[in-house]
Design a protein around this motif. Structure first.
Motif, short mmCIF file in Angstrom:
data_model
loop_
_atom_site.label_atom_id
_atom_site.label_comp_id
_atom_site.label_asym_id
_atom_site.label_seq_id
_atom_site.Cartn_x
_atom_site.Cartn_y
_atom_site.Cartn_z
N ALA A 1 54.26 -66.17 164.08
CA ALA A 1 54.93 -66.71 163.81
C ALA A 1 54.21 -67.99 162.44
CB ALA A 1 56.24 -68.04 164.07
N ARG A 2 53.51 -69.03 163.01
CA ARG A 2 52.88 -69.70 162.01
C ARG A 2 51.72 -69.14 161.73
NH1 ARG A 2 49.19 -74.29 165.76
NH2 ARG A 2 49.17 -74.57 164.01
N VAL A 3 50.86 -67.73 162.11
CA VAL A 3 50.12 -67.30 161.13
C VAL A 3 51.15 -66.45 159.81
CG1 VAL A 3 48.77 -65.13 161.06
CG2 VAL A 3 48.21 -66.83 163.33
N ALA A 4 51.94 -66.53 160.55
CA ALA A 4 52.98 -66.00 159.29
C ALA A 4 53.63 -66.98 158.16
CB ALA A 4 54.64 -64.77 159.57
N GLY A 5 52.40 -67.83 158.51
CA GLY A 5 53.09 -68.84 157.22
C GLY A 5 54.72 -70.09 157.78
N LYS A 6 54.71 -69.80 158.60
CA LYS A 6 56.09 -70.61 159.18
C LYS A 6 55.65 -72.24 159.55
CE LYS A 6 59.27 -67.16 159.56
NZ LYS A 6 59.87 -65.44 160.28
N GLY A 7 56.44 -73.04 159.26
CA GLY A 7 56.49 -74.08 159.91
C GLY A 7 57.30 -74.53 160.89
N ARG A 8 56.79 -75.44 161.47
CA ARG A 8 57.35 -76.11 163.23
C ARG A 8 58.95 -76.34 162.44
NH1 ARG A 8 53.11 -79.93 165.35
NH2 ARG A 8 52.28 -80.43 163.16
N ALA A 9 59.74 -76.61 161.72
CA ALA A 9 60.97 -76.67 161.62
C ALA A 9 61.42 -75.22 162.03
CB ALA A 9 61.46 -77.35 160.15
N ARG A 10 60.81 -74.57 160.93
CA ARG A 10 61.81 -72.89 160.79
C ARG A 10 61.44 -72.38 162.20
NH1 ARG A 10 62.68 -69.70 155.62
NH2 ARG A 10 62.80 -67.69 156.69
N ILE A 11 60.54 -72.96 162.40
CA ILE A 11 60.25 -71.59 163.49
C ILE A 11 60.30 -72.16 165.12
CG2 ILE A 11 57.52 -72.09 165.56
CD1 ILE A 11 56.41 -71.91 163.84
N SER A 12 60.85 -73.74 165.12
CA SER A 12 62.36 -74.36 166.01
C SER A 12 63.61 -74.32 165.71
CB SER A 12 61.85 -75.96 165.22
OG SER A 12 61.20 -76.29 166.10
N ALA A 13 64.08 -73.56 164.64
CA ALA A 13 65.18 -72.95 164.76
C ALA A 13 64.89 -71.50 164.77
CB ALA A 13 66.09 -73.57 162.81
N GLU A 14 64.39 -70.92 164.09
CA GLU A 14 64.61 -69.33 164.53
C GLU A 14 64.10 -68.59 166.34
OE1 GLU A 14 62.07 -67.68 161.58
OE2 GLU A 14 63.29 -67.92 159.69
N HIS A 15 63.15 -69.15 166.40
CA HIS A 15 62.49 -68.96 167.63
C HIS A 15 62.33 -69.49 168.69
CE1 HIS A 15 59.94 -65.39 165.54
NE2 HIS A 15 59.47 -66.71 165.09
N ILE A 16 62.56 -71.23 168.80
CA ILE A 16 62.64 -71.82 169.71
C ILE A 16 63.58 -72.15 170.24
CG2 ILE A 16 62.65 -73.74 170.98
CD1 ILE A 16 59.66 -72.46 170.10
N LEU A 17 64.75 -72.04 169.29
CA LEU A 17 65.96 -72.71 170.06
C LEU A 17 67.31 -71.23 170.39
CD1 LEU A 17 68.25 -74.66 169.39
CD2 LEU A 17 69.29 -74.26 167.06
N PRO A 18 67.27 -70.21 169.29
CA PRO A 18 67.72 -69.02 170.31
C PRO A 18 67.13 -68.48 171.86
CG PRO A 18 66.73 -68.36 167.91
CD PRO A 18 66.39 -69.79 168.37
N ASN A 19 66.21 -69.28 171.69
CA ASN A 19 65.40 -68.87 173.33
C ASN A 19 65.76 -70.34 174.29
OD1 ASN A 19 64.10 -66.22 173.64
ND2 ASN A 19 62.96 -66.62 171.34
N ILE A 20 66.30 -70.97 173.55
CA ILE A 20 66.48 -72.22 175.14
C ILE A 20 68.30 -72.43 174.48
CG2 ILE A 20 64.59 -73.40 174.65
CD1 ILE A 20 66.36 -75.47 173.00
N ALA A 21 68.71 -71.13 174.23
CA ALA A 21 70.49 -71.71 174.16
C ALA A 21 71.24 -71.34 175.55
CB ALA A 21 70.89 -70.10 172.99
N ASN A 22 69.97 -70.59 176.20
CA ASN A 22 70.39 -69.96 177.88
C ASN A 22 70.46 -71.52 178.66
OD1 ASN A 22 70.73 -67.54 177.27
ND2 ASN A 22 69.08 -66.27 178.54
N LEU A 23 69.62 -72.48 178.12
CA LEU A 23 68.70 -73.69 178.84
C LEU A 23 70.66 -74.45 178.15
CD1 LEU A 23 65.66 -73.97 178.88
CD2 LEU A 23 66.56 -74.13 180.91
N LEU A 24 70.29 -74.59 177.31
CA LEU A 24 71.33 -75.31 176.83
C LEU A 24 72.78 -75.36 177.02
CD1 LEU A 24 69.72 -76.33 173.44
CD2 LEU A 24 69.80 -77.81 175.06
#
Lengths: 527, 314, 271, 490
Positions: free
Chosen positions: C164-187
């Motif tokens: 995603a970083r290679v695709a030019g995405k910033g940390r906020a966007r990566i957090s929202a698009e990739h991190i958040l859905p994958n920690i949803a279970n934990l949450l």
């Protein structure tokens, strides 16, 4: 045991079948190992090799259902009570595992862990056990390492030696080595294999060597059994097996493990990616130290080196994810770095090693593949382009709607390639892109890459520790050691006539199948 | 390692300062004039004003904050508005109840949890495991004050084995003192033991999945010996974290439990302090509790480095 | 372990639906006291009898469920809304001063004995359901921040983040698009646990009189009111106590079951 | 072996001492712990509950029936003009520290209490004193600014006890008085222990040791009583459990009266319309409150006056429970959607009573927002800040109808007629006229519906049935132990 008639085989496995929760994982596996013999067990991942080893040790999961017999010097281990098995393990059969980094308890010293094997099976005082531990560690080449060291203070190769030391502490009759070198660098692999070979000879142990690497068994084993889907498909003495190759699966394995040499490209285009004296430091560590190269259009450039040599850091600098501390990188004339314009990034994409960690498991393939459109802006025909990219790597249009977990490792790497291609880049960085794949799948993915290069005029930076693969796909190769490029040249020349001592060591360390055994089977080989 | 400890200590110091500011500012906002409370309904305005001056409630915030902090550093926690004695004296009178109670509860919960967690992990999926897991779920779900009520009802009122509460003082002897703390300690310990047992079980199961457990088994160690010699020490690391956290919970839980059993402990001191607007007591005791929690966190960190050699040399 | 999920979900569903029904309908109006009809044993008209003010226990328990669930749910919401972004930021800027500041702030909140602070908050702002929510919610923030950070850190090392970083995405966007859905279970799992802790905390606060105020019904206050009558009218204390235990038990079982069901690591057959 | 023997001997000794102690020592339960033990330096009733008549004595004192009887003054006389009071001190009175009590101590105590910087909570008791002098060691002469028929009554208050200048500074934690018991120990948060003072001037009490144990939680109080941790709980905080004790022969329940008029105080500055106040009064069902909040203990009142007082007039009929009339009155006043704040201090009469009243007000269309408060907050916000509409509180001071003459008092009743009436009362000595005036005062505030008058707080105590001599009523808040003894067991 002594009451029994003399038995020709040390270990006899007879009709061993294992099912776990109704799934048959081993079917009628039978083979023998004679005292002092090295038996190679070869197969792809999931073929049941490790399960066979665990079945011998009596360490199968509780839920498994085992039939057949495992006889050690005539006594059937499958009917022994747990207490007797405990006495047998470590004393009569030692075992070492694939992952040396996690196979040792982090909170105990290595001396204690080796001594524990001794004290478990023998009435030995603490001092005696320590003395034996010292002797065994000396034997595996760790005489310079203190007994009071902890595992985390040792390198991977050293840890594997500790594992061997504790497995052979009591000079067992049989040593089982389950992929003992897979996680190690090629030079370390040679050392460990040499050590195992010496131990078998000196101590008179039998060795069951489990590996996916035909080269390893060719150099080590007296006999080889080939395993596929829980069954042994072929078994013979090593030389005979390689010479005859009766079973098509064996032949397919061999072919895939020896990819065809690359035909040098006819033309070399303009420079696309240039690195000038690039350096990257972490504190005092010079991860990348003065690397320069030029990648031309349509060219494949290999980058070879062992773990920790700086390949990954260089990759991140080339991708513009990390800044270079010195020197510069330019992509089609644009300076590369964390601040580079997003549109310029589209000219370069990457494929990573791990097919399982490369995709957000919650995204559909269509979205995954389309992600790099973030760089260019999403075009109106994005969907069509995604489908085209998937088809270009040999997947179906319908796959776009699926989630990554529906795909195998090889298919996932194809998806990764499709994702890398979606912005029509000029340069593709392949960071160990096929290293995690089984040989046959690897061959298929390499074919896809070659095909794409031809059709799209791509330039590849191909990073790998696997020499055979680099040999097969690159035009030029760079050898990296401790952050520096120690040798660079046309691939074939470097392989046939390495200039740097390190390169030579690397090439010599790679296990090979004697050429003579393979006459008429496969067209190409080196060394 | 010394440097790492130094840095840790520095961040603890910062946390303490931040905590003291938060506590001080918060208590300034508490409604209710302690002087007015002390003098009651028919007190005259000037009597209240005289008392306010006497209690040191006048003056700018910063000056009063600094006076409080510098006093605390010198061991002077101020003088209780209502009892008219040094807070340090009150604290030392009550800590001899609260500290033994917390220690008893902690020891009790550990003594219960370790074997229970071990058995559950060893018998994973078995009847014992199911029973223990069900029991611990129940233990966690029971509010400790309700449990305390039921304990009093059964053991003090119906069976009359122990007294319903109160504390005879350690002067009365060791056993009467321990006996008075027994029910409160049980009421505090049981939910904590349930949590601890569950954490230990899952930590053990996690470690039992590790490669080195397979190595140990391949050496010829029995299942039980593997658990005791190889899994337990590695599993102690998450358990330590929970033990550290539990200290804070025990302190908080003690406030309610001390009220149910009318034990003259620190928790009750705080509660009384709040209801009687003895703010200096609340302020200093809260600060003391925070200090204790931070100290325990620090000790847990230290304990980590002993449990895990990977953290030692750095 | 699927059993625990089913039992937990069923128990939780019972209480949640009771609370939901209570919004529209209660068997009796709990704001109407019937002193003459107090302390009646269970009967056909009052299934669980009446309390010391003559209120129907079924209605009180239903309305109490509503309060408990509302307080705990909003407190969890506060924890998620403030804590998760903090944790994501800390993970995205791992090792920087920002991460350090957030984590030290977390430690600071953890260093306070929660009940003491809850008592202080209610002492400052007065006892009410809203302040109980605040007091509980504040302590949920660092919990979710920690869980979010802990869940996000290993994800940041994965290749798809790099992609995603290679695709030019910033940390906020990566957090929202990739991190958040994958920690949803934990949450979700942590949310269930905090929910149950919130119910216990609300009960404790109400028990010491710092939670919901009359005429709002609350299990903790029912317990406190009934406490002195436990010897003569034990059901008055036992019923709300059991309600708390069952609700918390249900949520915990559900949390455990969810954890097992959502954690792919646990799906594989163990050794 | 020796160890076991020692322990069992110790255990035996303990049991023996326990059995022996049960006959001449007592453990008294109290809900609130005193903040200090100096009755001249704090208002908390708990101070008097420990110290009054036990540790400290004044010139006069209250008897259990509320009568004012001689204390440290064995007799007194008043001059013709009513301005000069001469007290004749008892001889041979000794403070617990061994010093003699003489007229100098009395002068010191009274001057200290009325001084400008005095922190005495009841300064008003001493307000009329012009001068205190001691012509000799056993005589004290007090000159007043104006005649005060109540002066002997005032001197009986706990706030007017006699202290010694040597020990006054430490009385808060180490009280030194002249009473039959001397202070031994205060385990803060738990108990205060007293011991018989052998040099007491009067008859020696039967008890040698008394412990006051502080148990604020009603449930814990019940449990402690049941478990025998406490021998008597004179003001028992959980009336709902009294039926239990009544049925148990081990215990006796002592129900008496207090001076506590429990009222629904209304902020007259906010609720200016008498019709609204009247509506609220009619909305209240007193018996439901007594039953629901006090489990039947309490006497309905219709005005601010104790029913056991001979001058009491029953005015409950004037504010009988009548929701229809309440609704009509509200409609008439145009207050149809009234929303009032109700501040409730901690005691259960207020908390439970408040819930019941809120429900009763709702029935006539008045919404209430309940805020539970701790005493300190109540004092600041309601009592001093006057920021409230309704509150419930029990006024436990004896004969305190005169608070209605203070327009700045928290319920802010400002009626010149009433103020004049109280002024007249202050200078009237004739008993019959006083009765008439007091009855007029009761009627006036009832007719103005100043507050909602709920009930006279009962004193509900529980004690071991073998204990005799505890006060049944509470003319002042005290646990006088001088006459308490254990009846010989069967």
């Amino acid at each position: 045991m002594s009451a029994l008639a003399p038995c020709p085989s040390l270990l006899a496995i007879d009709g061993l079948s294992v099912a776990i929760q109704g799934t048959d994982l081993l079917r009628e596996v039978s083979f023998d190992i004679a005292p002092g013999e090295v038996m190679g067990l070869v197969g792809e991942s999931g073929s049941g090799k490790s399960l066979t080893a665990l079945a011998i040790m009596g360490l199968l999961p509780d839920s498994s259902d085992m039939r057949g017999a495992v006889r050690l010097e005539g006594a059937d281990l499958t009917v022994l009570p747990e207490r007797a098995l405990c006495e047998m393990r470590g004393r009569d059969i030692g075992m070492i595992f694939q992952e040396p980094m996690t196979a040792l308890n982090p909170v105990h010293t290595i001396g204690a862990q080796v001594a524990e094997t001794v004290r478990l099976h023998r009435r030995a005082s603490r001092a005696e056990a320590r003395a034996i531990a010292r002797d065994r560690l000396d034997r595996v080449g760790l005489s310079h390492i203190g007994l009071d060291r902890y595992p985390h203070e040792l390198s991977g190769g050293q840890r594997q030696r500790v594992c061997i030391a504790l497995a052979i502490a009591l000079r067992p009759k049989l040593l089982i080595a389950d992929e003992p070198t897979t996680a190690l660098d090629v030079t370390t692999q040679t050392q460990i294999l040499d050590l195992l070979r010496d131990l078998v000879r000196d101590e008179g142990m039998a060795l069951l060597l489990i590996t996916h690497d035909l080269g390893v068994v060719a150099g080590m084993a007296d006999r080889v059994a080939v395993m596929k889907s829980g069954q042994i498909v072929e078994s013979d003495t090593t030389e005979a097996l390689f010479r005859t190759m009766r079973h098509p699966y064996t032949r397919a394995l061999l072919a895939a493990s020896r990819p065809a040499a690359r035909v040098a490209p006819s033309t070399v285009g303009a420079p696309v990616l240039e690195a000038h004296d690039v350096a990257r430091h972490y504190g005092a560590t010079r991860a990348v130290d003065g690397v320069s190269f030029t990648l031309h259009a349509g060219e494949s450039l290999g980058l070879v080196g062992e773990s920790g040599c700086g390949k990954s850091t260089l990759t991140r600098v080339l991708l513009g994810l990390e800044p270079a501390d010195a020197g510069r990188v330019s992509l089609l004339g644009t300076p590369v770095g964390p601040e580079m314009p997003t549109a310029a990034r589209a000219a370069q994409q990457v494929v990573f090693q791990d097919p399982y960690g490369s995709f957000n498991p919650r995204w559909r393939v269509a979205d995954l593949v389309a992600e790099p459109f973030h760089l260019t802006g999403r075009p109106a025909d994005a969907e069509a382009k995604v489908i085209a990219a998937l088809e270009a790597v040999g997947l179906a249009a319908g796959d776009a709607r699926k989630y990554p977990h529906a795909f195998s490792g090889g298919q996932r790497q194809r998806i990764a390639i499709a994702r890398a291609l979606i912005t029509r880049p000029k340069v593709l960085i392949l960071d160990e892109a096929v290293s995690a794949l089984d040989v046959r799948v690897r061959a298929q993915v390499l074919d896809v890459l070659s095909d794409l290069q031809k059709r799209l005029g791509l330039s590849y930076v191909f990073i790998s520790h696997d020499l055979s693969v680099v040999r097969a796909i690159t035009d030029r190769v760079m050898v990296m050691q401790s952050g520096r490029i120690v040798e660079e040249g046309v691939t074939n020349e470097v392989f046939f006539n390495p200039q740097a001592a390190y390169t030579a060591a690397l090439i010599n360390a790679a296990p090979v199948i004697p050429e003579a055994w393979l006459d008429g089977h496969v067209g190409w080989s080196w060394a | 390692m010394i440097r790492a400890l130094g840095r840790r200590a520095l961040s603890l110091l910062l946390a303490l300062i931040a905590a003291s500011v938060v506590i001080f500012v918060m208590l300034q906002a508490v409604p209710g004039d302690p002087a007015a409370f002390m003098l009651g309904m028919n007190a005259s305005e000037d009597a209240v004003a005289a008392l306010r001056a006497e209690l040191g409630l006048e003056g700018p915030l910063v000056v009063r904050y600094l006076a409080w902090i510098s006093g605390m550093l010198g061991g002077d926690f101020g003088t209780s508005y209502t009892y008219r004695v040094p807070v340090a004296e009150l604290v030392s009178e009550r800590i001899v109840v609260s500290a033994p109670l917390a220690v008893m509860a902690l020891v009790l919960s550990t003594v219960i949890a370790i074997p229970v967690g071990l058995i559950a992990a060893a018998r994973r999926g078995g009847v014992a495991d199911w029973g223990i897991m069900g029991g611990t779920q129940l233990g966690i779900a029971v509010p400790n004050f309700w449990f305390a009520m039921i304990l009093v009802l059964v053991f003090a009122v119906k069976l009359r084995w122990v007294s319903a509460g109160g504390f005879p003082g350690w002067d009365a002897g060791l056993w009467p003192g321990v006996r008075a703390l027994l029910l409160p300690a049980i009421a505090l310990a049981l939910p904590q033991a349930s949590i601890l047992a569950r954490v230990l079980r899952s930590a053990l199961l996690d470690t039992l999945d590790q490669d080195y457990i397979r190595t140990a088994r391949a050496k010829g160690l029995s299942r039980r010996a593997t658990v005791v010699r190889h899994a337990l020490r590695n599993a102690m690391i998450p358990v330590l974290t929970i033990l550290g956290l539990q200290f804070s919970f025990l302190l908080a839980g003690a406030i309610i439990i001390e009220n149910v059993f009318f034990l003259p402990g620190l928790g009750r001191l705080i509660f009384q302090g709040i209801t009687q607007r003895d703010l200096i007591v609340v302020q200093s005791v809260t600060m003391l509790l925070v200090f204790a929690v931070i100290l325990v966190t620090f000790l847990v960190d230290l304990a980590y480095t002993f449990a895990d050699p990977r953290l030692r040399r750095r | 372990m699927r059993v625990s999920l089913v039992i937990g979900a069923m128990l939780s569903a019972v209480f949640v639906s009771l609370a939901a029904v209570s919004l529209l309908w209660l068997p009796y109006d709990i704001t109407v006291l019937d002193i003459a009809g107090r302390l009646h044993p269970p009967s056909a008209s009052h299934w669980l009898g009446t309390d010391h003010f003559g209120r129907d226990m079924v209605a009180m328990l239903m309305a109490g469920a509503r309060t408990s669930i509302a307080v705990a749910l909003v407190a969890v919401g506060i924890g998620i809304v403030f804590g998760v972004p903090l944790g994501l930021v800390a993970a995205a800027y791992r090792g920087t001063w920002l991460d350090e500041a957030i984590m030290r702030g977390n430690d600071l909140v953890f260093a306070f004995p929660s009940l003491v602070i809850a008592i202080l908050i209610t002492a400052v702002f007065g006892a009410s359901a809203v302040n109980a929510i605040l007091a509980i919610g504040i302590f949920n923030i660092p919990v979710f921040a920690r869980v979010a950070r802990g869940g996000a850190l290993p994800l940041w090392t994965l290749d798809y983040i790099l992609a995603a970083r290679v695709a030019g995405k910033g940390r906020a966007r990566i957090s929202a698009e990739h991190i958040l859905p994958n920690i949803a279970n934990l949450l979700i799992v942590q949310g269930t646990i905090q929910f149950s802790l919130g119910i216990l905390a609300e009960a404790a606060l109400s028990y010491v009189g710092l939670g919901a105020q009359p005429p709002m019904a609350s299990w903790g206050r029912m317990l406190a009111d009934a406490q002195t009558m436990i010897y003569t009218e034990p059901q008055l204390a036992i019923l709300p106590g059991m309600a708390i235990v069952l609700m918390v038990l249900g949520l915990n079982l559900m949390g455990d079951g969810l954890r097992d069901a959502l954690d792919p690591r646990l799906r594989k057959a163990g050794m | 072996m020796t160890q076991t023997l020692k322990m069992s001997v110790a255990a035996f000794a303990l049991m023996a001492s326990g059995a022996w102690a049960a006959q001449d020592s007592i453990i008294i339960g109290m809900q609130l712990e005193p903040p200090n033990l100096d009755p001249t330096g704090g208002a908390a009733a708990a101070i008097d509950e420990v110290t009054y008549a036990n540790l400290f004595e004044g010139l006069t004192r209250f008897a259990s029936d509320g009568a004012v009887v001689p204390g440290l003054a064995q007799s007194w006389s008043v001059s013709e003009d009513g301005l000069t009071w001469t007290f004749d001190l008892r001889p041979g009175v000794i403070f617990h520290d061994g010093t003699a009590m003489d007229s100098a101590d009395v002068v010191f105590s009274l001057n200290r209490a009325r001084a400008e910087d005095s922190t005495n909570a009841q300064k008003a008791l001493f307000a009329g004193i012009a001068d205190v002098s001691a012509p000799d060691a056993s005589t004290v002469v007090i000159t007043l600014d104006a005649p005060n028929g109540n002066f002997a009554f005032n001197m009986a208050w706990g706030d007017a006890v006699i202290v010694a200048p040597e020990s006054v500074a430490t009385n808060a934690t180490q009280p030194v008085g002249t009473g039959p018991f001397r202070f031994v120990e205060w385990a803060k948060g738990d108990s205060v222990t007293l011991e018989r003072f052998d040099a007491y001037w009067g008859a020696a009490p039967a008890l040698t040791r008394a412990t006051f144990k502080f148990i604020s939680d009603p449930n814990a109080a019940f449990a402690a009583m049941m478990a025998g941790d406490v021998n008597a709980f004179p003001v028992f905080p959980a009336p709902e459990t009294l039926a239990n004790f009544d049925a148990d022969p081990r215990f006796s329940v002592i129900v008496g009266s207090t001076e506590g008029e429990t009222i629904l105080a209304m902020n007259n500055a906010n609720l200016t319309d008498v019709r609204v106040r009247k509506a609220i009064s009619h909305a209240i069902d007193r018996q439901a409150i007594i039953d629901g909040a006090m489990f039947g203990y309490g006497t309905p009142i219709g005005t601010h006056f104790a029913p056991h007082n001979p001058d009491y007039v029953d005015l409950t009929g004037g504010s009988a429970h009548d929701p229809d009339m309440a609704r009509a009155l509200l409609a008439e006043a145009g207050a149809t959607d009234l929303r009032l704040s109700m501040a409730l201090p901690p005691p259960s009469y207020a908390r439970r009573g408040g819930e019941i009243i809120a429900s009763q007000l709702r029935a006539v269309g008045i919404a209430t927002d309940i805020t539970n408060m701790e005493w300190a907050q109540w004092l600041e916000q309601v009592f001093r800040g006057k920021d409230f509409d309704l509150t419930i509180v029990s006024h436990t001071e004896p004969a305190d109808i005169n608070i209605y003459a203070r327009p700045d008092y928290y319920f802010q009743y400002d009626n010149a007629g009433f103020q004049a009436l109280i002024e007249t009362l202050g200078i009237t000595a004739d008993p019959d006229t006083r009765t008439t005036l007091l009855q007029d005062a009761q009627k006036m505030i009832a007719a103005d519906y100043v507050n909602g008058y709920l009930f006279q707080l009962a004193k509900t105590g529980v004690a071991d049935s073998r204990i005799e001599g505890l006060w049944q009523n509470a003319p002042t808040q005290a646990n006088d132990l001088t006459g308490v003894s254990w009846r010989a067991g069967p």
